[in-house]
Scaffold this motif. Structure first.
Motif, short mmCIF file in Angstrom:
data_model
loop_
_atom_site.label_atom_id
_atom_site.label_comp_id
_atom_site.label_asym_id
_atom_site.label_seq_id
_atom_site.Cartn_x
_atom_site.Cartn_y
_atom_site.Cartn_z
N VAL A 164 -11.65 43.07 -6.80
CA VAL A 164 -11.67 44.24 -7.68
C VAL A 164 -10.41 45.11 -7.52
O VAL A 164 -10.18 46.00 -8.33
CB VAL A 164 -12.94 45.11 -7.44
CG1 VAL A 164 -14.18 44.30 -7.74
CG2 VAL A 164 -12.99 45.67 -6.04
N ILE A 181 -14.80 48.77 -12.92
CA ILE A 181 -14.90 48.62 -11.46
C ILE A 181 -15.62 49.83 -10.85
O ILE A 181 -16.38 49.71 -9.90
CB ILE A 181 -13.48 48.52 -10.84
CG1 ILE A 181 -12.73 47.31 -11.40
CG2 ILE A 181 -13.52 48.49 -9.32
CD1 ILE A 181 -13.36 45.98 -11.13
N THR A 189 -19.58 46.46 -2.91
CA THR A 189 -18.16 46.65 -2.63
C THR A 189 -17.88 47.17 -1.22
O THR A 189 -16.82 46.96 -0.68
CB THR A 189 -17.54 47.63 -3.65
OG1 THR A 189 -18.34 48.81 -3.67
CG2 THR A 189 -17.49 47.03 -5.04
#
Ligand code: UDP
Ligand code: UDP
Length: 477
Positions: A164, A181, A189
């Motif tokens: 990302v 994102i 993440t």
């Protein structure tokens, strides 16, 4: 005739347990050959939530549904946990031998029914040679994202946090539009959650015999059809997916005294149709004083009537919220007096009763999956204000893919460092957009409301999917 026995075990969180109990009730109503035992565990770090769950269990009396209370660990002070997620996972590990003992003593067990967190119990089911069914209490798009990310990590050696970097959007098979994102869940993440929680659980989802998802095909057609294209989701095929929703939490938990509750409902009865904006941030949402002040000013400036559910954050990082003892101390000076005739601030409400009331015309919501489904079912437009977990993705789906919500924020995230405040102007604007006039969002959400009702009616897509999963469970000799 001997019944088909299911053992159900879900995490002790409101947003998971309430809907799982509803699923159990629906299954039992559909097939009287089933019997379901729910294993209940207390969450010692969440006394408020535990009290609510106990209330719910005491109020549930359904033939074929049994409760078994697991013991609570006596002292957890040395568990050294940094976040409630890890506490729950540790508690589930702690319960594993107890569950093994109960399950192995159960004659002719047909299977386990567990939720998206509780994957450790799949080991017990495997040892006993019985199938596991997973109840996924979020959406199919998020489920697709999990399988896709896990495939990238495990089969293509890609690191999600690297992937990302430098990108603004990602194309994901379960979403119709490229996903920013900024709305990806911290669960995927952030390193501490990704490997210990997110990927680990997702790998185990593949071991289930079937995945029951609280969604309906009209709402998530793109995601649901993506599951039949295996190229997105790895070499091994996925378990069959059963979209059976919306399963709504009909057993309303009430924490107010019955006088307070009936005076709140009477107040709602006296308000004009669609005139009240409802603000509520799930069972886990809470705000500190500075954010509370911004919300209060935003509401006041919008000029709309309101019902606001407000709780304070835990004093421990990553803990559970509690109710404010004295609202006067957190709200702007004079707020309660100035708004006495047009609004109410409370610590908890039975949300379904509020959303189904004709006076409620809009919902400022954290976009927890259950809250979303409830709002859609009653045709109430949402202004999105996600807080954590996968809620930013849900908000993105609502606003950008489905067009049935407006945005206060899509990517506010309390799990990120230095999250900026949402300003009063944003709150005011969001409230006006859902409350002023017969707007387009209100019309569209009505359409989805009708579809959600059709899905669960006899012959509807979710009705049939539930029949199919029950047949699968009862096909075991
Ligand atoms: N959790 C998980 N996978 C997810 C989302 C949540 O395993 O995709 C677990 C997490 O480990 C924690 C619990 O769910 O134990 C609560 O998560 P969260 O605080 O995100 O709340 P939720 O909105 O899921 O109820
Ligand atoms: N809920 C409620 N009253 C409240 C807050 C939440 O009845 O004051 C219910 C709500 O109706 C929903 C559940 O608790 O069924 C919350 O689930 P959701 O997935 O929306 O959010 P979570 O609490 O898991 O973040």
């Amino acid at each position: 005739m001997e019944k088909f026995k299911l053992m159900m075990m879900v995490s002790p969180l409101m947003g998971h347990l309430t809907q799982a109990l509803e699923l159990a009730k629906l299954m039992l109503a559909r097939n009287n050959q089933l019997s379901i035992t729910v294993l209940i565990m207390e969450l010692p770090i969440d006394p408020d939530g535990t009290a609510k769950i106990q209330f719910l269990i005491a109020a549930t009396n359904v033939e074929g549904l049994h409760f078994h209370h697991l013991s609570t660990p006596e002292d957890t002070s040395d568990w050294n946990i940094t976040h409630r997620r890890f506490f729950i996972l540790k508690l589930l590990e702690y319960q594993k031998p107890h569950v093994r003992e109960i399950a192995s003593k159960t004659q002719k067990l047909s299977g386990f029914l567990i939720d998206l967190i509780n994957m450790t119990m799949i080991d017990v089911a495997d040892e006993l040679g019985v199938p596991t069914y997973l109840f996924f209490t979020s959406g199919a798009a998020f489920l697709g994202l999990r399988f896709h990310f896990q495939t990238l990590e495990d089969e293509q050696n890609q690191d999600i946090s690297e992937l990302v970097k430098g990108e603004s959007h990602l194309v994901l098979p379960s979403f119709a539009k490229p996903v920013p994102i900024s709305v990806l869940p911290t669960l995927a993440t952030k390193k501490e959650f990704r490997s210990n929680v997110f990927l680990k659980c997702t790998r185990d989802y593949r071991r289930a015999k079937g995945i029951i998802v609280n969604t309906f095909s009209y709402l998530e057609s793109n995601a649901i059809s993506s599951f039949s294209l295996n190229s997105y989701y790895g070499k091994s095929s996925l378990p069959p997916i059963y979209p059976v929703g919306p399963i709504l939490n009909s057993s309303q938990i009430q924490t107010q005294s019955s006088e307070d509750y009936s005076s709140m409902m009477k107040w709602l009865d006296c308000q004009p149709k669609n005139s009240v904006v409802f603000l509520c941030f799930g069972s886990l949402g809470s705000f500190h004083l500075d954010q509370v002040q911004e919300i209060a000013y935003g509401i006041e400036r919008s000029g709309h009537r309101f019902l606001w559910v407000l709780r304070r954050p835990s004093t421990k990082k990553g803990g559970f919220p509690r109710e404010y003892e004295n609202l006067e101390l957190v709200l702007p000076e004079g707020f309660l007096d100035r708004t006495a005739s047009i609004g109410k601030v409370v610590g908890w409400v039975p949300q379904l009763a509020v959303l189904s009331h004709s006076a409620v015309g809009g919902f400022v919501s954290h976009c927890g999956w259950n809250s979303m489904l409830e709002s859609i079912f009653f045709g109430v437009p949402i202004a999105t204000w996600p807080i954590e977990a996968e809620q930013q993705l849900n908000a993105f789906q609502l606003v950008k893919e489905l067009g049935i919500a407006v945005e206060i924020s899509l990517d506010y995230n309390q799990e990120k460092e230095n999250q900026a405040l949402v300003k009063a102007e944003q709150v005011e604007k969001g409230i006006r957009e859902i409350m002023d006039g017969e707007n387009e969002v209100r019309m569209r959400v009505k359409e989805f409301s009708e579809k959600s009702r059709l899905a669960t009616k006899e012959g509807g897509s979710s009705y049939l999917a539930l029949d199919n999963i029950i047949q699968d469970i009862c096909s075991r000799s």
